[in-house]
Design a protein around this motif. Sequence first.
Motif, mmCIF file in Angstrom:
data_model
loop_
_atom_site.group_PDB
_atom_site.id
_atom_site.type_symbol
_atom_site.label_atom_id
_atom_site.label_comp_id
_atom_site.label_asym_id
_atom_site.label_seq_id
_atom_site.Cartn_x
_atom_site.Cartn_y
_atom_site.Cartn_z
ATOM 1 N N CYS A 301 0.844 -1.198 0.000
ATOM 2 C CA CYS A 301 0.000 0.000 0.000
ATOM 3 C C CYS A 301 0.883 1.252 0.000
ATOM 4 N N GLN A 302 1.949 1.234 0.784
ATOM 5 C CA GLN A 302 2.885 2.358 0.803
ATOM 6 C C GLN A 302 3.535 2.556 -0.557
ATOM 7 N N LEU A 303 3.903 1.466 -1.205
ATOM 8 C CA LEU A 303 4.575 1.562 -2.501
ATOM 9 C C LEU A 303 3.636 2.080 -3.586
ATOM 10 N N VAL A 304 2.362 1.704 -3.512
ATOM 11 C CA VAL A 304 1.374 2.236 -4.456
ATOM 12 C C VAL A 304 1.227 3.741 -4.262
ATOM 13 N N LEU A 305 1.174 4.185 -3.004
ATOM 14 C CA LEU A 305 1.081 5.619 -2.713
ATOM 15 C C LEU A 305 2.314 6.358 -3.230
ATOM 16 N N GLU A 306 3.480 5.793 -2.971
ATOM 17 C CA GLU A 306 4.724 6.416 -3.434
ATOM 18 C C GLU A 306 4.755 6.497 -4.959
ATOM 19 N N ALA A 307 4.303 5.429 -5.611
ATOM 20 C CA ALA A 307 4.314 5.407 -7.077
ATOM 21 C C ALA A 307 3.427 6.506 -7.652
ATOM 22 N N LEU A 308 2.242 6.680 -7.079
ATOM 23 C CA LEU A 308 1.337 7.720 -7.572
ATOM 24 C C LEU A 308 1.922 9.110 -7.325
ATOM 25 N N ALA A 309 2.525 9.303 -6.144
ATOM 26 C CA ALA A 309 3.139 10.596 -5.842
ATOM 27 C C ALA A 309 4.267 10.907 -6.816
ATOM 28 N N LEU A 310 5.084 9.917 -7.130
ATOM 29 C CA LEU A 310 6.181 10.118 -8.076
ATOM 30 C C LEU A 310 5.657 10.422 -9.482
ATOM 31 N N HIS A 311 4.584 9.715 -9.869
ATOM 32 C CA HIS A 311 3.969 9.971 -11.177
ATOM 33 C C HIS A 311 3.485 11.412 -11.263
ATOM 34 N N GLN A 312 2.804 11.882 -10.226
ATOM 35 C CA GLN A 312 2.285 13.249 -10.241
ATOM 36 C C GLN A 312 3.419 14.278 -10.244
ATOM 37 N N ARG A 313 4.464 14.005 -9.480
ATOM 38 C CA ARG A 313 5.593 14.932 -9.449
ATOM 39 C C ARG A 313 6.251 15.048 -10.825
ATOM 40 N N ASP A 314 6.379 13.905 -11.507
ATOM 41 C CA ASP A 314 7.111 13.885 -12.772
ATOM 42 C C ASP A 314 6.266 14.354 -13.958
ATOM 43 N N THR A 315 4.963 14.119 -13.902
ATOM 44 C CA THR A 315 4.101 14.431 -15.054
ATOM 45 C C THR A 315 3.208 15.638 -14.819
ATOM 46 N N GLY A 316 3.001 15.976 -13.541
ATOM 47 C CA GLY A 316 2.078 17.065 -13.232
ATOM 48 C C GLY A 316 0.635 16.709 -13.492
ATOM 49 N N ASP A 317 0.344 15.423 -13.581
ATOM 50 C CA ASP A 317 -1.011 14.977 -13.941
ATOM 51 C C ASP A 317 -1.435 13.828 -13.037
ATOM 52 N N THR A 318 -2.741 13.595 -12.988
ATOM 53 C CA THR A 318 -3.279 12.433 -12.290
ATOM 54 C C THR A 318 -2.942 11.180 -13.086
ATOM 55 N N ALA A 319 -3.331 10.009 -12.552
ATOM 56 C CA ALA A 319 -2.932 8.757 -13.208
ATOM 57 C C ALA A 319 -4.092 7.780 -13.285
ATOM 58 N N ARG A 320 -4.118 7.025 -14.387
ATOM 59 C CA ARG A 320 -5.025 5.884 -14.477
ATOM 60 C C ARG A 320 -4.437 4.720 -13.675
ATOM 61 N N THR A 321 -5.281 3.739 -13.389
ATOM 62 C CA THR A 321 -4.846 2.591 -12.595
ATOM 63 C C THR A 321 -3.668 1.874 -13.239
ATOM 64 N N LYS A 322 -3.706 1.709 -14.552
ATOM 65 C CA LYS A 322 -2.626 1.022 -15.255
ATOM 66 C C LYS A 322 -1.317 1.799 -15.130
ATOM 67 N N GLN A 323 -1.395 3.130 -15.180
ATOM 68 C CA GLN A 323 -0.194 3.942 -15.033
ATOM 69 C C GLN A 323 0.399 3.800 -13.627
ATOM 70 N N VAL A 324 -0.486 3.760 -12.635
ATOM 71 C CA VAL A 324 -0.027 3.560 -11.259
ATOM 72 C C VAL A 324 0.664 2.209 -11.136
ATOM 73 N N MET A 325 0.072 1.181 -11.738
ATOM 74 C CA MET A 325 0.636 -0.162 -11.643
ATOM 75 C C MET A 325 2.039 -0.205 -12.252
ATOM 76 N N ASN A 326 2.207 0.402 -13.419
ATOM 77 C CA ASN A 326 3.520 0.383 -14.079
ATOM 78 C C ASN A 326 4.576 1.068 -13.216
ATOM 79 N N ARG A 327 4.219 2.210 -12.640
ATOM 80 C CA ARG A 327 5.178 2.926 -11.813
ATOM 81 C C ARG A 327 5.421 2.169 -10.497
ATOM 82 N N TYR A 328 4.351 1.585 -9.950
ATOM 83 C CA TYR A 328 4.474 0.812 -8.707
ATOM 84 C C TYR A 328 5.459 -0.342 -8.869
ATOM 85 N N GLN A 329 5.361 -1.072 -9.966
ATOM 86 C CA GLN A 329 6.247 -2.220 -10.154
ATOM 87 C C GLN A 329 7.705 -1.779 -10.228
#
Length: 397
Positions: A301-329
Amino acid sequence: MGLFGDLDDTIYQDKDVLKEDYQPDEILEREAEIEEYKHALSDAVFGRTPDNVFLFGKAGVGKTAVTNYVLTELQAEVDQRDTADDVHISRVNCNNESVYSIVRTLINNLIPPSGDRFPAKGPSKADAFERLYREMERVGGTHFFVFDEIDHLSDPDSLLYEFPRARANGYLEDARVGIIGISNNYTFRNTLSSKVKSTLMEQEISFSTYDATELSTILEHRAERAFVDGACDPSAIQACAAFAAKDDGSARQAIDLLLGAGDNAEKNGDDLVTADHVEAIHESVSRGQLKDKIADQTMHCQLVLEALALHQRDTGDTARTKQVMNRYQSVARDHNVDPLTTLESIRGHLDDLNMLGFLLRTEENRGQGGGRSYRWEVDMDIETVIDVRESIDSTPT
């Protein structure tokens, strides 16, 4: 004069009242929940098997405090009734524990000091349950097993299916058992198998977050006991209540703010705690609270949160579930953790984080026949989340 010789306790009369391990003798703003709890456990007063109870709500909303209060009152009532069976209470925190280790803890709680401890390794899980039932029968009475953070248990089904059927299966004859589960995760019950749900037949008690008025009542009660007369200005209580209510409605956060403000006033040599002291320490206390909240979640759960935060920091945008999964892995591998591999598991963690107030979820319109899709967004300062995760990951275990 020694190093500490110049210290003078100026504003506190009982600082422990503001500490996390303090158990109040009166529970405020939870009358309805206490009444539900009382009804669920009332059969124990008459020597009957009590209902199983599950408590749900965010951290800091009184679940554990109410549990301790209700069980203490039940114990006192049973002790006064000659016709009531004895009550035995065992509390276990399930975070990072296996079913075997939990059952072992329950066994050792019942074994007398002169007895041999049940081993950490060797016997099977079935052996552990068998030994536990023998100890319960030896002691007799009604046993309440309180499982805090039960949603963190890797295999809750095997634990929760076992106890409600113990008497019907002939494992217990004289002893009775009542399960009390405490969880921050409202969706936990949905993860249980259908046979466990039907076996438990539990009473659910939901703890809502506190509003500013309720938090003010709780803080006034604590402040009267914690500070000397006249040392806490009403503005400090109002500020603590307002900050906590706006954040997550946690009494623990409000009390931590008041404690921090008191320490700040004492450090500055002030004899009155005010809203200015609360303002001065608000950011640091909130950061500590956030770290605790994140650390309370499972690793994935922590890693999923971190992945979404990193995605938003890098892209400036929200994320779809698949995008979160790719970054999480990718994040999981960076932390030397074997990643989850199904979109459903990632979606489950996102739903949990959304329910707990970490994320915002918006439905995305994909056109006619496009199905339902969501976009996810971290509902707090992104850099703070990333920094907190980094500090948790670097903390020695």
